[in-house]
Design a protein around this motif. Structure first.
Motif, short mmCIF file in Angstrom:
data_model
loop_
_atom_site.label_atom_id
_atom_site.label_comp_id
_atom_site.label_asym_id
_atom_site.label_seq_id
_atom_site.Cartn_x
_atom_site.Cartn_y
_atom_site.Cartn_z
N ALA A 61 40.88 29.49 31.98
CA ALA A 61 40.26 29.13 30.72
C ALA A 61 39.77 30.31 29.90
CB ALA A 61 39.09 28.18 30.99
N CYS A 62 39.85 31.52 30.44
CA CYS A 62 39.49 32.71 29.65
C CYS A 62 40.71 33.33 28.97
CB CYS A 62 38.80 33.74 30.53
SG CYS A 62 37.13 33.25 31.05
N GLY A 63 41.91 32.97 29.44
CA GLY A 63 43.13 33.46 28.80
C GLY A 63 43.62 34.80 29.28
N TYR A 64 43.13 35.28 30.43
CA TYR A 64 43.53 36.60 30.90
C TYR A 64 44.93 36.64 31.49
CZ TYR A 64 38.63 37.99 30.33
OH TYR A 64 37.38 38.26 29.82
N ARG A 65 45.52 35.49 31.72
CA ARG A 65 46.89 35.38 32.23
C ARG A 65 47.03 36.00 33.61
NH1 ARG A 65 50.70 35.91 26.79
NH2 ARG A 65 49.52 34.37 25.57
N ASN A 66 47.87 37.01 33.75
CA ASN A 66 48.09 37.63 35.06
C ASN A 66 46.91 38.52 35.41
OD1 ASN A 66 48.93 39.42 37.18
ND2 ASN A 66 51.02 38.75 36.80
N LEU A 67 46.12 38.09 36.38
CA LEU A 67 44.89 38.82 36.70
C LEU A 67 45.16 40.13 37.43
CD1 LEU A 67 42.62 35.83 37.78
CD2 LEU A 67 42.88 36.87 35.52
N TYR A 68 46.34 40.28 37.98
CA TYR A 68 46.70 41.56 38.60
C TYR A 68 46.96 42.62 37.52
CZ TYR A 68 47.44 38.72 42.80
OH TYR A 68 47.28 37.85 43.85
N SER A 69 47.79 42.27 36.55
CA SER A 69 48.15 43.25 35.52
C SER A 69 46.98 43.55 34.58
CB SER A 69 49.36 42.76 34.71
OG SER A 69 49.07 41.54 34.05
N THR A 70 46.06 42.61 34.44
CA THR A 70 44.89 42.86 33.59
C THR A 70 43.77 43.57 34.34
OG1 THR A 70 44.21 40.57 34.05
CG2 THR A 70 45.26 40.99 31.93
N GLY A 71 43.99 43.86 35.62
CA GLY A 71 43.06 44.69 36.37
C GLY A 71 41.95 43.95 37.11
N PHE A 72 41.95 42.62 37.07
CA PHE A 72 40.88 41.87 37.73
C PHE A 72 41.20 41.58 39.19
CE2 PHE A 72 40.46 40.28 33.21
CZ PHE A 72 39.36 41.08 32.91
N ARG A 218 35.86 33.13 17.86
CA ARG A 218 36.32 32.85 19.21
C ARG A 218 37.19 31.60 19.18
NH1 ARG A 218 34.16 34.50 23.89
NH2 ARG A 218 32.12 34.87 22.96
N ASN A 219 38.43 31.75 19.61
CA ASN A 219 39.34 30.61 19.65
C ASN A 219 39.16 29.84 20.95
OD1 ASN A 219 42.17 29.29 20.20
ND2 ASN A 219 42.09 29.70 18.00
N TRP A 220 39.29 30.52 22.05
CA TRP A 220 38.95 29.97 23.37
C TRP A 220 38.87 31.13 24.36
CZ3 TRP A 220 42.59 30.20 27.51
CH2 TRP A 220 43.89 30.53 27.15
N GLY A 221 37.96 31.00 25.30
CA GLY A 221 37.81 32.04 26.31
C GLY A 221 37.55 33.41 25.72
N ALA A 222 38.37 34.38 26.12
CA ALA A 222 38.23 35.75 25.62
C ALA A 222 39.20 36.04 24.49
CB ALA A 222 38.47 36.73 26.77
#
Length: 270
Positions: A61-72, A218-222
Motif C-alpha cells: 500500500a505504500c507503492g514501493y514495488r520491489n522491496l529488494y531493488s528499492t533497498g528495503f 499525496r495520491n496514495w502511500g509514498a
C-alpha cells in the motif's frame, strides 16, 4: 449462618481469581499492563506474512514495488490503521522487540531488536474479533512483519507476540530516489530511499519552463501527483519530510525522461 459466611467468602475468592484471569488475558491480547512500557517505548503486537524469503511482501500500500531493488529488503512491515495514518507513515522506521513482560516465553527471543521500514498496510478484519484474528482492527497498534524480520524477535510457531516499539531515524545508503509514472498531464512520483524521518509531509515540483513551484498531492502511500504537462522538461523537486526538514533536488530529472524511469540523487536527509 457460619456455612453461609464461608460460602460467601469462597465465592469472593473465585470472583477475584476470575477477574485476575481476565486481566491477564487482556494483557496478553492488548499489550496493556499495570506497569508502563520501558521509557521511550510503546506496546503493540506483531504477526508475520510473506514467507521465509519475504517474497510475498513485494508491492503493498505504500507503492514501493520491489522491496529488494528499492533497498528495503525483508526488514519491513505492514502497519495497522492506528499506525498507518492513511499512508503518511510510509517509509518510517521502527525498532521492535518482543515484550518479555507480557509474552509467552516459549515464543519470545529476549534481548534482541529488529528495525523495520513501514512499506504496507494491514487492513482491519471486522468479521473477526480483535483478540482472535482481527489483529489490525482499530484502535490496535499492530505490525504485520515480513517473516524474516519477525523471526529475529519471535519463534515461528508462536504466530503472534506482544512487542514493544519505538520510532527511530531511518538509515539509508545513497540518496533519495524518484520514480515517475503516469501520462500526459498526470505525473505520479514515487519517493523512496528517504533517510532520517523516512516519511514525506509535502512535495512540490517545478519544470524548467516555470519559475514557480507547483504543490503536489499525496495520491496514495509514498506516491505524489501533479496535474500539469511536464513532458520533455528538466524537473526539480522540493521535498519536506515529516520532521520538517526541506531539501531541494534541482534538475534531478533530465530532459527526455520517460514514464517508468527512476532517478537517483546524491542528496539525502540527515
Amino acid at each position: 449462618m457460619a456455612r453461609a459466611r464461608l460460602l460467601a467468602a469462597w465465592m469472593l475468592v473465585v470472583a477475584a481469581s476470575a477477574l485476575a484471569a481476565l486481566a491477564a488475558a487482556d494483557t496478553a491480547v492488548n499489550g496493556s499492563s499495570s506497569s508502563p512500557a520501558p521509557n521511550g517505548w510503546l506496546r503493540a503486537h506483531a504477526t508475520f506474512y510473506g514467507g521465509a524469503d519475504g517474497s510475498g511482501t513485494m508491492g503493498g500500500a505504500c507503492g514501493y514495488r520491489n522491496l529488494y531493488s528499492t533497498g528495503f529488503g525483508t526488514r519491513t512491515a505492514a502497519l495497522s490503521t492506528a499506525l498507518f495514518n492513511d499512508g503518511a507513515s510510509c517509509g518510517q522506521c521502527y525498532k521492535i522487540a518482543c515484550d518479555r513482560k507480557n509474552a509467552d516465553p516459549r515464543w519470545c527471543k529476549p534481548g534482541v531488536t529488529v528495525t523495520i521500514t513501514a512499506t504496507n498496510f494491514c487492513p482491519p478484519n471486522y468479521a473477526l474479533p480483535s483478540d482472535n484474528g482481527g489483529w489490525c482492527n482499530p484502535p490496535r497498534p499492530h505490525f504485520d512483519m515480513a517473516q524474516p524480520a519477525w523471526e529475529k524477535i519471535g519463534v515461528y510457531h508462536g504466530g503472534i507476540i506482544p512487542v514493544i516499539y519505538q520510532r527511530v531515524p531511518c538509515v539509508r545508503k545513497g540518496g533519495v530516489r524518484f520514480t515517475i509514472n503516469g501520462h500526459d498531464y498526470f505525473n505520479l512520483v514515487l519517493v523512496a530511499n528517504v533517510a532520517a524521518a523516512g516519511s514525506i509531509k509535502s512535495m512540490d515540483v517545478k519544470g524548467e519552463n516555470s519559475s514557480d513551484w507547483m504543490p503536489m498531492a499525496r495520491n496514495w502511500g509514498a506516491q505524489w501527483h501533479s496535474l500539469a504537462y511536464l513532458n520533455e522538461q528538466r524537473l526539480s523537486f522540493r521535498v519536506t519530510n515529516t520532521d520538517g526538514q526541506t531539501l531541494v533536488f534541482a534538475n534531478v530529472v533530465p530532459r527526455g525522461w520517460k514514464f517508468g524511469q527512476t532517478f537517483a540523487t546524491n542528496l539525502q536527509f540527515k
